[in-house]
Write a protein that holds these residues in place. Sequence first.
Motif, PDB file in Angstrom:
ATOM      1  N   THR A 157      37.481  43.531  46.800  1.00 12.20           N
ATOM      2  CA  THR A 157      38.710  44.118  46.281  1.00 12.20           C
ATOM      3  C   THR A 157      39.326  45.019  47.346  1.00 12.20           C
ATOM      4  O   THR A 157      38.625  45.547  48.196  1.00 12.20           O
ATOM      5  CB  THR A 157      38.459  44.922  44.986  1.00 12.20           C
ATOM      6  OG1 THR A 157      39.689  45.501  44.565  1.00 12.20           O
ATOM      7  CG2 THR A 157      37.441  46.028  45.195  1.00 12.20           C
ATOM      8  N   THR A 158      40.653  45.169  47.301  1.00 15.65           N
ATOM      9  CA  THR A 158      41.314  46.020  48.292  1.00 15.65           C
ATOM     10  C   THR A 158      41.700  47.356  47.684  1.00 15.65           C
ATOM     11  O   THR A 158      41.976  48.300  48.384  1.00 15.65           O
ATOM     12  CB  THR A 158      42.593  45.338  48.803  1.00 15.65           C
ATOM     13  OG1 THR A 158      43.370  44.975  47.654  1.00 15.65           O
ATOM     14  CG2 THR A 158      42.261  44.109  49.599  1.00 15.65           C
ATOM     15  N   SER A 159      41.725  47.429  46.334  1.00 21.23           N
ATOM     16  CA  SER A 159      42.233  48.652  45.710  1.00 21.23           C
ATOM     17  C   SER A 159      41.084  49.565  45.296  1.00 21.23           C
ATOM     18  O   SER A 159      39.913  49.217  45.406  1.00 21.23           O
ATOM     19  CB  SER A 159      43.062  48.294  44.496  1.00 21.23           C
ATOM     20  OG  SER A 159      42.224  47.642  43.564  1.00 21.23           O
ATOM     21  N   ASP A 160      41.425  50.727  44.760  1.00 24.95           N
ATOM     22  CA  ASP A 160      40.417  51.651  44.243  1.00 24.95           C
ATOM     23  C   ASP A 160      39.771  51.057  42.997  1.00 24.95           C
ATOM     24  O   ASP A 160      40.344  50.193  42.361  1.00 24.95           O
ATOM     25  CB  ASP A 160      41.085  52.986  43.879  1.00 24.95           C
ATOM     26  CG  ASP A 160      41.640  53.655  45.117  1.00 24.95           C
ATOM     27  OD1 ASP A 160      41.063  53.407  46.202  1.00 24.95           O
ATOM     28  OD2 ASP A 160      42.644  54.377  45.017  1.00 24.95           O
ATOM     29  N   SER A 208      38.927  50.111  39.461  1.00 27.69           N
ATOM     30  CA  SER A 208      39.799  50.168  38.285  1.00 27.69           C
ATOM     31  C   SER A 208      38.927  50.401  37.058  1.00 27.69           C
ATOM     32  O   SER A 208      37.729  50.122  37.075  1.00 27.69           O
ATOM     33  CB  SER A 208      40.575  48.858  38.144  1.00 27.69           C
ATOM     34  OG  SER A 208      39.729  47.873  37.590  1.00 27.69           O
ATOM     35  N   ASP A 247      31.764  44.229  50.857  1.00 28.87           N
ATOM     36  CA  ASP A 247      32.523  43.537  51.908  1.00 28.87           C
ATOM     37  C   ASP A 247      31.651  42.507  52.611  1.00 28.87           C
ATOM     38  O   ASP A 247      31.963  42.057  53.702  1.00 28.87           O
ATOM     39  CB  ASP A 247      33.126  44.537  52.901  1.00 28.87           C
ATOM     40  CG  ASP A 247      32.105  45.585  53.298  1.00 28.87           C
ATOM     41  OD1 ASP A 247      30.905  45.367  53.035  1.00 28.87           O
ATOM     42  OD2 ASP A 247      32.511  46.631  53.851  1.00 28.87           O
ATOM     43  N   GLN A 288      41.555  43.926  35.060  1.00 28.24           N
ATOM     44  CA  GLN A 288      42.957  44.324  35.278  1.00 28.24           C
ATOM     45  C   GLN A 288      43.353  44.284  36.749  1.00 28.24           C
ATOM     46  O   GLN A 288      44.511  44.429  37.079  1.00 28.24           O
ATOM     47  CB  GLN A 288      43.167  45.759  34.776  1.00 28.24           C
ATOM     48  CG  GLN A 288      42.940  45.913  33.291  1.00 28.24           C
ATOM     49  CD  GLN A 288      43.872  45.013  32.487  1.00 28.24           C
ATOM     50  OE1 GLN A 288      45.067  44.969  32.720  1.00 28.24           O
ATOM     51  NE2 GLN A 288      43.304  44.263  31.553  1.00 28.24           N
ATOM     52  N   ASP A 289      42.350  44.132  37.622  1.00 29.57           N
ATOM     53  CA  ASP A 289      42.601  44.324  39.047  1.00 29.57           C
ATOM     54  C   ASP A 289      43.152  43.048  39.684  1.00 29.57           C
ATOM     55  O   ASP A 289      42.463  42.045  39.767  1.00 29.57           O
ATOM     56  CB  ASP A 289      41.284  44.747  39.708  1.00 29.57           C
ATOM     57  CG  ASP A 289      41.513  45.300  41.088  1.00 29.57           C
ATOM     58  OD1 ASP A 289      42.661  45.231  41.554  1.00 29.57           O
ATOM     59  OD2 ASP A 289      40.557  45.791  41.689  1.00 29.57           O
ATOM     60  N   LYS A 290      44.432  43.089  40.131  1.00 29.23           N
ATOM     61  CA  LYS A 290      45.065  41.874  40.661  1.00 29.23           C
ATOM     62  C   LYS A 290      44.525  41.479  42.042  1.00 29.23           C
ATOM     63  O   LYS A 290      44.583  40.333  42.440  1.00 29.23           O
ATOM     64  CB  LYS A 290      46.588  42.090  40.797  1.00 29.23           C
ATOM     65  CG  LYS A 290      47.265  42.433  39.490  1.00 29.23           C
ATOM     66  CD  LYS A 290      47.411  41.185  38.633  1.00 29.23           C
ATOM     67  CE  LYS A 290      48.118  41.490  37.336  1.00 29.23           C
ATOM     68  NZ  LYS A 290      47.336  42.366  36.447  1.00 29.23           N
ATOM     69  N   SER A 291      44.020  42.470  42.793  1.00 37.51           N
ATOM     70  CA  SER A 291      43.705  42.175  44.195  1.00 37.51           C
ATOM     71  C   SER A 291      42.260  41.723  44.395  1.00 37.51           C
ATOM     72  O   SER A 291      41.798  41.578  45.515  1.00 37.51           O
ATOM     73  CB  SER A 291      43.944  43.429  45.029  1.00 37.51           C
ATOM     74  OG  SER A 291      43.044  44.435  44.591  1.00 37.51           O
ATOM     75  N   THR A 292      41.532  41.519  43.306  1.00 28.51           N
ATOM     76  CA  THR A 292      40.108  41.180  43.436  1.00 28.51           C
ATOM     77  C   THR A 292      39.900  39.691  43.652  1.00 28.51           C
ATOM     78  O   THR A 292      40.665  38.878  43.142  1.00 28.51           O
ATOM     79  CB  THR A 292      39.377  41.585  42.148  1.00 28.51           C
ATOM     80  OG1 THR A 292      39.682  42.927  41.861  1.00 28.51           O
ATOM     81  CG2 THR A 292      37.883  41.446  42.289  1.00 28.51           C
TER      82      THR A 292
END
Length: 635
Positions: free
Chosen positions: A38-41, A43, A72, A98-102
């Motif tokens: 994932t790239t975001s914090d 969720s 990673d 909910q995480d779109k970037s995963t």
Amino acid sequence: GHYISVDTSYEGEKAVLSSPDLYSEEWSCVRLIYQIATTSDPSPDPARLNLYLRQEGESFDRLLWSAKEPSDSWLIASLDLTNSTKKYKLVLEGEMGQDKSTSIAVFEIKITSGYCIECDFEENHLCGYVNRWNPNVNWFVGGGNIRNSQSILPKDHTLNSALGHYMYVDSVYVKHFQEVAQLISPRTTAPISGCLSFYYQLKQESSIVFTVYLRDMSGFYEEIWKTDSALNAEWALAEVDFNAPYPMEVIFEVAFNSAKGGYVALDDISFSPVYCSNQTGAPFNPANAGCNFEEDLCNFYQDHQDGPGWSRVKVKRNVYRAGDHTTGFGYYLLANTKFTSQPGYIGRLYGPTLPGNLQFCLRFYYALYGFFKMSGTLAVYIFEENHVVQEKIWSVLDSPKGVWTQAEISFKKPMPCKVVFVSWCKSFWDCGLVALDDVSLSLGSCQAAGLLLPTPGECTFEKDECVFTQKKRGRGSWHRKRGPTPTSYTGPKGDHTTGVGYYMYIEASNMVYGQRAYLVSRSLRGTSGKQCLRFFYHMYGAGTGLLSVYLKKEGDDEEIPLWRRTGEQSISWLRGLIEYESDTNYQIIFEAIRGVSIRSDTAIDDILFQAGPCLEVEEIQFSSGYPDSLNEIEY
């Protein structure tokens, strides 16, 4: 190479990948190489990767493993599959959250016969063994013509050639006294006991300490093996008895005293379910240390010097006095009854002897009846075998009167010991009644048991509504609640699971006479053969209506009635059992109908679907109100 990943364009749906039919009559190990990136914090609703076991003849999949930690790099998960005669499928499920970037990806799935803890270190995933990184000393892969160390390293043991691989620790880079290198095995996921064996080489100039530990989930280390004397640099076989009734890791630890310490090499770790020593005797079965008191006291007993402090009693279904916890109309133990409540009186109930050096979780249900301060009237002690050491590990504080409340206690003692339930009546004013039921013991700490995967087909409503959803017709609906219901003289005082948890109920004051509320399961897999549905229901209140259970087969409009109760039944939670069959996919429906007055709160809790016929049978599937014999206790 290739990998497979979850398509993220479908929001909120699950991606499911299913294996072909598999058989494993021998113990086997599933290794899964995967990554969640994932790239975001983080969720609140992260992506998850779940692995389920779908057994033939079962309506529910068993969750074997679940991961949500992003990384990673590729990670490896190792899961033991116990041998079984049934065929099964493995089902991989990706939940995006909910995480779109995963992204969730799986690189390899491999099922091998044998135990996950076994390894010859020939493959690059090292069977899921990991080195705990240390700035100076670490376990490395040796062999395969790698000559990168200042020690002269051996040939491997598996192939006995320079091409094979093994693990080694070298003392060249030691900077500090007593630095340790740790090689950690994958965690066991099924109870195993037997003989752990491995080959090792020790070349030492000064003292090396090579130790093998077991580590449980709470971080407790237990040493199971240690090198004794200096050995020549040949592969030597070590064998050690190994018992992992709950999840454990094996840790190979090497400590050096100086940089001229030499090296340790390790290869060919294997496991056999037979103990190495001539140790006979069955492993301890915790089921023998529990009791629901339906038939007798099981393996519990009382001391004759104390007199009969605890009586086994039964209350017929009634609306004044609560019955037992097991079924609502069975037996439980009662202390300080009218025969014995003189001041200064003590009743002791002794459990069977438990082996030392194992972590246990004790659970039981208790209920208090009385007007006065009841704290201290029930306590749990551990008696060590010589009966000299007595340790109090729990005692009751004030709790709601007449509610079966669950207590859970973790303990571990070096010596064999017994659990003793002590009921104490200090003075005439403190002698309330103390009730005890459904004592159970499991291996591993209670906290670790809380982390274990859920039982398939069980719903306690503690977290959510599980496989059930509301079917709204009009404004009748089921509510998830804890504690007593708002109207007096109706509904439960607490839930059945722990006494302080959640249950589902209908609130009669929001409904009109004859209004219905539906709780419908999702579509369940049809199977051949009988299924058993167990649940607990609470129908207390002068105006109580109906509670019915229906079976609805896929493609059928008809709802087949399986079970029904009409009118007030008891002040207790009662157990319902239903045996049914459906070879096509089906749904189970709980329907409650509000009765004539607001004293009509009907509740359900602790639903459990099991494959196979019910072990006991309920006499009456369709019945009305309670019997006349009200407030009797049978001794």
